[in-house]
Design an enzyme around this catalytic site. Structure first.
Site, PDB file in Angstrom:
ATOM      1  CB  ILE A  12      -0.973   0.192   1.123  1.00  0.00           C
ATOM      2  CG1 ILE A  12      -1.720  -1.509   1.080  1.00  0.00           C
ATOM      3  CG2 ILE A  12      -1.792   1.327   0.755  1.00  0.00           C
ATOM      4  CD1 ILE A  12      -2.970  -1.920   2.310  1.00  0.00           C
ATOM      5  CG  ASP A  53      13.989  -0.395  12.209  1.00  0.00           C
ATOM      6  OD1 ASP A  53      13.080  -0.169  12.729  1.00  0.00           O
ATOM      7  OD2 ASP A  53      13.806  -1.490  12.257  1.00  0.00           O
ATOM      8  CE1 TYR A 143      -2.149  -5.254  11.375  1.00  0.00           C
ATOM      9  CE2 TYR A 143      -4.143  -5.866  10.628  1.00  0.00           C
ATOM     10  CZ  TYR A 143      -2.907  -5.332  10.347  1.00  0.00           C
ATOM     11  OH  TYR A 143      -2.868  -3.587   9.320  1.00  0.00           O
ATOM     12  CG  HIS A 191      -3.498 -10.741   1.644  1.00  0.00           C
ATOM     13  ND1 HIS A 191      -2.831 -10.395   2.185  1.00  0.00           N
ATOM     14  CD2 HIS A 191      -4.052 -10.907   3.459  1.00  0.00           C
ATOM     15  CE1 HIS A 191      -2.063  -9.958   3.003  1.00  0.00           C
ATOM     16  NE2 HIS A 191      -3.451  -9.609   3.791  1.00  0.00           N
TER      17      HIS A 191
HETATM   18  N1  UFG Z   1      -9.874 -16.983   2.588  1.00  0.00           N
HETATM   19  C1  UFG Z   1     -10.105 -18.598   1.959  1.00  0.00           C
HETATM   20  N2  UFG Z   1      -8.639 -18.966   1.773  1.00  0.00           N
HETATM   21  C2  UFG Z   1      -7.552 -18.630   1.505  1.00  0.00           C
HETATM   22  C3  UFG Z   1      -7.319 -17.334   2.047  1.00  0.00           C
HETATM   23  C4  UFG Z   1      -8.471 -16.453   1.953  1.00  0.00           C
HETATM   24  O1  UFG Z   1     -10.751 -19.102   2.118  1.00  0.00           O
HETATM   25  O2  UFG Z   1      -6.304 -19.220   1.706  1.00  0.00           O
HETATM   26  C5  UFG Z   1     -10.826 -16.588   2.971  1.00  0.00           C
HETATM   27  C6  UFG Z   1     -10.512 -15.895   4.032  1.00  0.00           C
HETATM   28  O3  UFG Z   1     -11.566 -16.920   5.027  1.00  0.00           O
HETATM   29  C7  UFG Z   1     -11.583 -14.304   4.179  1.00  0.00           C
HETATM   30  C8  UFG Z   1     -11.228 -13.716   3.285  1.00  0.00           C
HETATM   31  O4  UFG Z   1     -10.927 -15.273   2.313  1.00  0.00           O
HETATM   32  O5  UFG Z   1     -12.602 -14.746   4.456  1.00  0.00           O
HETATM   33  C9  UFG Z   1     -10.147 -12.610   2.791  1.00  0.00           C
HETATM   34  O6  UFG Z   1      -8.975 -12.882   3.465  1.00  0.00           O
HETATM   35  P1  UFG Z   1      -7.831 -12.541   3.448  1.00  0.00           P
HETATM   36  O7  UFG Z   1      -6.325 -13.403   4.249  1.00  0.00           O
HETATM   37  O8  UFG Z   1      -7.242 -12.120   1.609  1.00  0.00           O
HETATM   38  O9  UFG Z   1      -8.073 -10.776   4.290  1.00  0.00           O
HETATM   39  P2  UFG Z   1      -8.763 -10.712   6.390  1.00  0.00           P
HETATM   40  O10 UFG Z   1     -10.159 -10.408   5.549  1.00  0.00           O
HETATM   41  O11 UFG Z   1      -8.321 -11.865   6.494  1.00  0.00           O
HETATM   42  O12 UFG Z   1      -7.838  -9.816   6.264  1.00  0.00           O
HETATM   43  C10 UFG Z   1      -7.659  -8.485   5.246  1.00  0.00           C
HETATM   44  C11 UFG Z   1      -6.397  -7.470   5.672  1.00  0.00           C
HETATM   45  C12 UFG Z   1      -5.890  -7.257   7.715  1.00  0.00           C
HETATM   46  C13 UFG Z   1      -6.961  -6.378   7.494  1.00  0.00           C
HETATM   47  C14 UFG Z   1      -8.688  -7.286   7.348  1.00  0.00           C
HETATM   48  C15 UFG Z   1      -9.611  -6.304   7.308  1.00  0.00           C
HETATM   49  O13 UFG Z   1      -5.160  -8.970   5.559  1.00  0.00           O
HETATM   50  O14 UFG Z   1      -4.970  -6.641   7.557  1.00  0.00           O
HETATM   51  O15 UFG Z   1      -8.676  -7.193   5.610  1.00  0.00           O
HETATM   52  O16 UFG Z   1     -10.848  -6.612   6.754  1.00  0.00           O
HETATM   53  F1  UFG Z   1      -6.941  -6.283   8.561  1.00  0.00           F
END
Ligand code: UFG
Length: 331
Positions: A12, A53, A143, A191
């Site tokens: 970002i 840093d 986090y 992600h």
């Molecule tokens: N997911 C899967 N399979 C995967 C990866 C993710 O099903 O292999 C699902 C997760 O369970 C979630 C959705 O896809 O429901 C999105 O997951 P991400 O890991 O892409 O993102 P997150 O929602 O966990 O987290 C992101 C950022 C965080 C932030 C958050 C806020 O990484 O820093 O969004 O919404 F806090």
């Protein structure tokens, strides 16, 4: 106006540096390259890059003073929810302790403006959606807790020392620079959208859907995906607002529209025209069922308007970048 961008070689941060340069700001990037990429800087030639840093008080003090820096945009942080639950220590060290060292340097140097990269994770399990900024703040992972701790420090530093700040709480940042120069390269990658696209390229074996029994229309989690360039543009608006005398504020950034994991995979199949192997798995601990933003406040107060809001565009720009950089920046 000269801006210091910490973590400007990250995902970002780098997209925001590009928007700052486009808007005519002078930019110095400070990044320790723990998760940032030197090669991202090659596409940000107008910016000065310093490898270092944020906890290095002498270095930061010298940068702020000698360069006449008037604003800091702070992205340098760790940002993986699951990793933070398994190992909170580096999250407190980086996001709180190092962050506060930076804030001290900002205070000592008398830098008037601070823009903070915050997250929807500060809310925890939502009581209602779309989530507004005055929703209860009850993070369910380290986090989110560390980001909230820093937000609170900013609030008190403003009251006592007059540092004007804006916290931007991102929902799910995704997509890549529409010019194709910058993209998302996390190591490890966890992600959803990057993994889905790597599966489409055949360099990731297949996507596991984390949970199919959520109380959502298709049983999978719903998230609000926002294009990284729209996020970046919001940072420039935020800085301009502070320069124009707006008081400190907190804003959500999302598209106010949720997509389920299955919908994301379907759109990716359409956009890429490729087969994407999928299997169903257990829920991932700590995942709320639905996270959707209300972005009404930033639309109204700063006039923010997303340009790349639809999921086809978000996934399409990411796909363009991954096709050219299947292994990320260094390849
Ligand atoms: N997911 C899967 N399979 C995967 C990866 C993710 O099903 O292999 C699902 C997760 O369970 C979630 C959705 O896809 O429901 C999105 O997951 P991400 O890991 O892409 O993102 P997150 O929602 O966990 O987290 C992101 C950022 C965080 C932030 C958050 C806020 O990484 O820093 O969004 O919404 F806090």
């Amino acid at each position: 106006m000269h801006v210091l961008v910490t973590g400007g070689a990250g995902y970002i941060g780098s997209h925001t540096v590009k928007e700052l340069l486009r808007a005519g700001y002078k930019v110095t990037v400070l990044d320790n390259l723990f998760r940032g990429h030197r090669s991202a800087m090659q596409h940000l030639r107008g910016a000065d890059f310093i490898q270092g840093d944020i906890v290095d008080r002498e270095l930061v003090a010298e940068l702020l003073k000698n360069r006449g820096i008037r604003a800091v945009m702070h992205f340098a942080a760790l940002s993986l929810v699951g990793e933070s639950v398994a190992n909170p220590s580096p999250y407190y060290q980086n996001n709180v302790i190092k962050g506060l060292a930076l804030l001290e340097a900002v205070r000592e140097a008398g830098v008037p403006y601070f823009i903070f990269s915050s997250t929807a994770a500060v809310y925890g399990e939502p009581e209602q959606v779309p989530i507004e900024e005055n929703h209860a703040l009850r993070p369910t992972n380290p986090y989110g807790a560390t980001k909230l701790a820093f937000e609170e420090a900013l609030r008190w530093y403003d009251k006592a020392y007059g540092i004007k700040y804006i916290c931007l709480r991102y929902f799910n940042a995704a997509g890549a620079d529409p010019d194709g120069e910058l993209g998302e390269d996390h190591r490890p990658e966890t992600h959803l959208i990057p993994l889905v696209l790597k599966a489409a390229l055949g360099i990731y074996p297949g996507v596991t859907v984390f949970g199919t029994d959520y109380p959502t229309p298709d049983g999978t989690c719903v998230r609000d995906y926002i294009h990284v360039t729209d996020l970046a543009a919001a940072h420039v608006l935020a800085l301009q607002a502070l320069e124009g005398g707006l008081p400190s504020a907190v804003y959500n950034l999302g598209n106010e529209r949720g997509y389920s994991v299955r919908e994301v995979i379907e759109v990716a199949r359409r956009v890429t025209g490729r087969n994407i192997p999928v299997k169903e798995g257990d829920r991932r601990p700590g995942d709320p069922a639905v996270l959707v933003a209300s972005s009404r406040r930033i639309r109204k107060e700063l006039g923010w308007r997303p340009c790349y809001g639809d999921l086809e565009t978000i996934i399409g720009t990411a796909w363009e970048w991954y096709r050219l950089h299947p292994e990320g920046y260094e390849n």
